[in-house]
Design a protein around this motif. Structure first.
Motif, short mmCIF file in Angstrom:
data_model
loop_
_atom_site.label_atom_id
_atom_site.label_comp_id
_atom_site.label_asym_id
_atom_site.label_seq_id
_atom_site.Cartn_x
_atom_site.Cartn_y
_atom_site.Cartn_z
N GLN A 93 0.98 -1.04 -0.01
CA GLN A 93 -0.10 -0.04 -0.08
C GLN A 93 0.90 1.31 0.07
OE1 GLN A 93 -3.08 -0.34 -0.37
NE2 GLN A 93 -2.98 -2.61 -0.38
N VAL A 94 0.37 2.32 -0.55
CA VAL A 94 0.97 3.55 -0.60
C VAL A 94 1.20 4.13 0.67
CG1 VAL A 94 1.17 5.98 -1.79
CG2 VAL A 94 0.14 4.06 -3.06
N ARG A 95 2.61 4.50 0.85
CA ARG A 95 2.61 5.34 2.35
C ARG A 95 3.21 6.60 2.24
NH1 ARG A 95 5.65 2.10 7.26
NH2 ARG A 95 3.91 0.81 7.09
N GLY A 96 3.19 6.98 0.90
CA GLY A 96 3.52 8.40 0.66
C GLY A 96 4.60 8.78 -0.31
N THR A 97 5.10 9.74 -0.57
CA THR A 97 5.84 10.05 -1.48
C THR A 97 7.29 10.40 -0.94
OG1 THR A 97 4.55 10.90 -3.11
CG2 THR A 97 6.83 11.60 -3.21
N LEU A 98 8.35 9.93 -1.28
CA LEU A 98 9.68 10.07 -0.65
C LEU A 98 10.73 10.79 -1.27
CD1 LEU A 98 10.63 9.14 2.43
CD2 LEU A 98 11.59 7.25 1.12
N ALA A 99 11.17 12.00 -0.88
CA ALA A 99 12.42 12.58 -1.62
C ALA A 99 13.67 11.70 -1.39
CB ALA A 99 12.58 13.97 -1.09
N ALA A 100 14.71 11.63 -2.19
CA ALA A 100 16.08 10.93 -2.25
C ALA A 100 16.56 11.57 -1.00
CB ALA A 100 16.65 11.16 -3.54
N ALA A 101 16.84 12.62 -0.78
CA ALA A 101 17.41 13.36 0.42
C ALA A 101 17.04 12.47 1.77
CB ALA A 101 17.35 14.57 0.53
N ARG A 102 15.46 12.31 1.98
CA ARG A 102 15.07 11.79 2.99
C ARG A 102 14.88 10.11 3.23
NH1 ARG A 102 9.22 13.01 2.68
NH2 ARG A 102 9.06 11.48 4.46
N TRP A 103 15.55 9.45 1.92
CA TRP A 103 15.56 8.01 2.23
C TRP A 103 16.29 7.57 3.12
CZ3 TRP A 103 13.17 3.92 1.83
CH2 TRP A 103 13.50 2.78 1.40
N ARG A 104 17.57 8.21 3.06
CA ARG A 104 18.53 7.47 4.06
C ARG A 104 18.18 7.43 5.50
NH1 ARG A 104 24.89 8.81 2.58
NH2 ARG A 104 24.95 8.01 0.49
N GLU A 105 17.25 8.55 5.80
CA GLU A 105 16.92 8.43 7.27
C GLU A 105 15.72 7.72 7.47
OE1 GLU A 105 17.48 11.32 5.34
OE2 GLU A 105 19.45 12.06 5.95
#
Length: 489
Positions: A93-105
């Motif tokens: 299921q979709v949990r949202g949209t993620l920016a690459a800069a936030r992926w590591r965190e």
């Protein structure tokens, strides 16, 4: 729990195909097997029976195991929408949209979801075959990793490293991986496989021994070039960059490659037809004069539509239509063919509305609710089976001329007044031979290809048979069983 993980020296070394082949080989031995990929990144996805979505490769691997796909087989799926943003799918299921800069965190917190899915999957089978993503040698991405060694160590699953000899440098790739990764990560790797070998494997004997000596890992086999792999659905867009083999064909069907093309495996069934040449048109190239144009799905329909115009493909498509030749739009391609696409909530980018190509009298409004549903029905007088996976609702006069009807009788898709332009939300529309035959009959070609599912199943059996001959499957199974004993201890 008994499990084994394949990781690679890089992307596109053949992990997905090898996992599928191992799943079928072990299933053929009577084991209850399940595939698992902790984290995947792909815009080619499939819908599970319980209304979730997973990577296409894991759905194919489930077929190899002869079981229904489950959201637990791929608990984290990233679907790129732009150069720096992805839609995040967790347990289908979709949990949202993620920016690459936030992926590591953000990814470290997903390890709990990954391990929960892995434990649930493991409880119902004899063996889990796990696929890594990218390479453990990408040590800059190691902190917070959930796809490779982060998962392997957390779940205590032994790893076999896959190297691609076809691209060259496989000795350095495997030995170099051993040199750069953390010693505790290296301790999880128990051996290696050489993949995509062409020619006489004996010619690589010295190289094989050199890898064993320099890495301290044992080899589990040299896998020859698997020609049957081309019959499996592709997940990575890298395959679109490879030219198709030339052949004498009666008709040609073209599909332009947009930056966020999605579920392009919808076109794979056309490759089964000896009378059809499928041309994937790369950027910078006009759409040639062909018998039919297909607009494939897109993860970002509005930006891809702008790209179609920037390439001048909109002019080519309209000229094709004026010549009286058919156009088919699938999912995002269907939306592009309409009068307009509106994104009032900024789901794909800045909120707004854009004009479509105007070949179908429909309008689409993108919404936050995602349709995930398996469907079947009839179109063109023939049966179809597939699934819907889209965000948005499409309405307009052309929907009164549906492309087909679902099994419950409800209309599906739309057709232009002249009958030349059709749009459908059904992924896998062309998979059944009789449905494909109905479309090809419009082009004056008799279909002679099988159902796509039968072709996939035959390819999996052929790949499994090759692995039985060239890989020490008994040793791999023993490795996975030793891991299971260690966890119980």
């Amino acid at each position: 729990m008994v499990a084994l993980m394949l990781q690679g020296t890089g992307s596109d070394v053949g992990k997905s195909v090898l996992v599928a082949g191992l799943c079928r080989a072990f299933a053929n031995r009577g084991l209850s097997v399940r595939p698992f990929k902790p984290q995947n990144m792909s815009n080619n996805a499939a819908v599970t029976a319980d209304g979730g979505e997973i990577g296409r490769a894991q759905a194919t691997q489930a077929i190899a195991c002869r079981v229904e796909p489950s959201v637990d087989m791929n608990p984290v799926l990233l679907k790129p929408q732009g150069d720096r943003t992805s839609q995040l799918i967790v347990r289908g299921q979709v949990r949202g949209t993620l920016a690459a800069a936030r992926w590591r965190e953000g990814r470290e917190g997903l390890l709990v979801d990954v391990l929960d899915s892995f434990e649930r999957l493991s409880a119902g089978c004899d063996l889990v075959v796990v696929e890594g993503a990218g390479s453990p040698a990408e040590i800059n991405l190691r902190a917070g990793d959930i796809a490779n060694m982060g998962f392997a160590r957390a779940a205590d699953v032994p790893v076999v490293l896959v190297g691609d000899i076809d691209r060259g440098g496989v000795i350095a790739a495997i030995v170099g991986t051993r040199a750069v990764i953390d010693p505790a990560d290296a301790a999880m790797i128990h051996g290696f496989l050489i993949n995509k070998f062409r020619g006489d494997p004996a010619l690589f004997d010295d190289g094989y021994r050199a890898i064993e000596a320099r890495s301290g890992w044992r080899g589990y086999g040299v896998v020859p070039w698997l020609a049957d792999a081309v019959r499996l659905p592709s997940e990575d867009a890298v395959i679109l960059e490879r030219p198709a083999a030339s052949a004498q064909r009666r008709v040609t069907i073209a599909c332009p490659i947009t930056p966020r093309i999605a579920n392009f495996d919808d076109l794979d069934p056309l490759r089964l037809e000896p009378g059809v040449a499928l041309v994937m048109v790369p950027p910078g190239t006009p759409i040639p004069e062909v018998d039919m144009i297909v607009l494939a799905g897109s993860k970002a329909t509005i930006p891809d539509l702008a790209f179609v115009r920037a390439q001048g493909w909109d002019i080519d498509i309209r000229a094709h239509h004026r010549r009286g030749k058919p156009v088919l739009g699938l999912c995002g391609g269907y939306q592009m063919l309409g009068r307009s696409i509106a994104d009032p909530d900024g789901i794909e980018g800045p909120a707004g509305r854009v004009d479509g190509l105007g070949l179908l009298d429909i309008d689409t409004v993108l919404t936050g609710r995602k349709t995930l549903e398996r469907v079947r029905g009839r179109a063109q007088g023939a049966a179809f089976e597939g699934y819907e996976m889209h965000m948005g609702a499409t309405t307009g006069p052309a929907t009164a001329r549906p492309a087909g009807h679902r099994a419950d009788g409800s209309p599906e898709g739309a057709t232009s007044a002249d009958g030349l332009v059709s749009g459908s939300y059904v992924h896998g529309l062309l998979a059944l031979a009789e449905q494909r035959a109905a479309w090809l009959a419009r082009l004056g070609v008799a279909s002679s290809g099988p159902d796509h599912s039968a072709s996939i199943d035959a390819a999996l059996d052929a790949i499994a048979a090759t692995l039985e001959r060239h890989v020490d499957l008994d040793a791999l199974l023993a490795l996975s069983e030793r891991a299971g004993h260690r966890q119980r201890d």
